[in-house]
Scaffold this active site. Sequence first.
Site, PDB file in Angstrom:
ATOM      1  N   TYR A  18     -69.503 -13.545  -8.083  1.00 11.45           N
ATOM      2  CA  TYR A  18     -68.652 -12.366  -8.629  1.00 11.45           C
ATOM      3  C   TYR A  18     -67.259 -12.953  -8.704  1.00 11.45           C
ATOM      4  O   TYR A  18     -66.439 -12.212  -8.507  1.00 11.45           O
ATOM      5  CB  TYR A  18     -68.741 -10.954  -7.953  1.00 11.45           C
ATOM      6  CG  TYR A  18     -69.962 -10.551  -7.808  1.00 11.45           C
ATOM      7  CD1 TYR A  18     -71.227 -10.871  -8.600  1.00 11.45           C
ATOM      8  CD2 TYR A  18     -70.402  -9.636  -6.985  1.00 11.45           C
ATOM      9  CE1 TYR A  18     -72.473 -10.328  -8.541  1.00 11.45           C
ATOM     10  CE2 TYR A  18     -71.595  -8.963  -6.671  1.00 11.45           C
ATOM     11  CZ  TYR A  18     -72.742  -9.346  -7.682  1.00 11.45           C
ATOM     12  OH  TYR A  18     -73.895  -8.756  -7.648  1.00 11.45           O
ATOM     13  N   HIS A  56     -79.617 -14.952  -4.317  1.00  4.35           N
ATOM     14  CA  HIS A  56     -79.119 -14.263  -5.577  1.00  4.35           C
ATOM     15  C   HIS A  56     -79.818 -14.513  -6.787  1.00  4.35           C
ATOM     16  O   HIS A  56     -79.965 -15.841  -7.078  1.00  4.35           O
ATOM     17  CB  HIS A  56     -77.655 -14.636  -5.513  1.00  4.35           C
ATOM     18  CG  HIS A  56     -76.853 -13.652  -6.553  1.00  4.35           C
ATOM     19  ND1 HIS A  56     -75.587 -13.687  -6.689  1.00  4.35           N
ATOM     20  CD2 HIS A  56     -77.266 -12.743  -7.439  1.00  4.35           C
ATOM     21  CE1 HIS A  56     -75.224 -12.824  -7.530  1.00  4.35           C
ATOM     22  NE2 HIS A  56     -76.203 -12.106  -8.036  1.00  4.35           N
TER      23      HIS A  56
END
Length: 433
Positions: A56, A124
């Site tokens: 992110y 992830h």
Amino acid sequence: MRQTSPPLSTLLPPLICGTATFNNQYNPDPYALPTTAIVHEALSLGVRAFDTSPYYGPAEDLLGAALNTPSVKENFPRRDYFLLTKVGRISGDEFDYSTSWVRHSVQRSLERLHTDYLDVAYCHDVEFVSPDEVLTAVTELRRIREEKGVVKYVGISGYPVTTLCELAEMILEKTGEPLDVVMSYANYSLQNTRLASVALPRLETAGVSVVPNASVLGMGLLRRKGVPIGGKGDFHPSPKGLRAAIQNASDWSDEQDIKDKRIEKVAIRWALENWMREGASVGSRGDPASGIPWTREKIEKYGGSKLGVSVMGVSTTEELHETMRVWRSILDGLEDGEKTAIDSGRGTKDRVWSLQRQEQVRVLAEGIRKTLGDWVDYAWPSPAPGFVNKRSAPDVPAPLPTPAASPDHLSRRPLVNEISGLESMPQLRPISP
């Protein structure tokens, strides 16, 4: 079946503040966001968990900086909140699940977040790599957990619910230990409820303790103005037909003679409220952030049942306050919600309003889903056809020379070679399921 003790479901708060919005996918300039104010205000409102990722952009750094301020340190000890982050995804087309990268990523997250430990480490977006790579990364995270204790719970995250189920089942079969947590995004919303209809029974059978539901707006799809356009342009994977159907549904909702009928308002409340119930079997009993001042709560005080866990991201303090208003209104509408409303100072009128709003949202949601037609429960392909992982070999930066560390430094932060030099792990001690 081995299980981590205590189970994550006994500790994790059911409302998690997501930080994917602290990124230029969702916002043109994440550094211009009031991220410190958002984090501080979230803590003051009772939020006790934050989800982030190295993928992110600057999110880990921004969250870490907000938590490393004197006001947070003085008022919110580290043991009072949860930090959830991820390993493995580097960029849109780069993934590295090797043991060396997992160690590097964990150490980097510890430093960015200014913490001695991570409550949860996810692999992830697991659909982009092979099952063997996922197993390697999960095994390494568990080694780190057992050897150094800087990771407490281990899980996976991703989009296709069948892939998440297959991997959870495979990991249980091969290791004898279930995943602590499996996070899905955009799969329990007004548009798509496959997390409940397809995944929930299989994940329960696979022994998964907690299944958080993230991105209740489908990564910004369920909005009157359409998908968000950040610094990376239009990143959203949804097809034009689905976007058009969402716009039609939004227009239909706008025509109804009901207050607060914007599709995003309906979508947020519907997903939070319904997953709180439908996801309860894989939910948690942590602090529900009901708004009772200066109280560290447990759900047992307000009904006893676990609550389905949701992750909500915001970009402004105004969005945060609106999210908390909706969340607390949902709590007021639960079976024992009247006591919660009274204890928090909101009063019985708030419970009455909550039940009325619950019915309004139900009516609007039924109409929206009817308008969506065949697009209900559609899931876009992930990864997209033809995807190639550009990360062909591990590429871990060499650690910088470590200066002589003070005793205080050693007590607060593990050195790079403490994690990268792990060799063997003791087996988990079995406990009764």
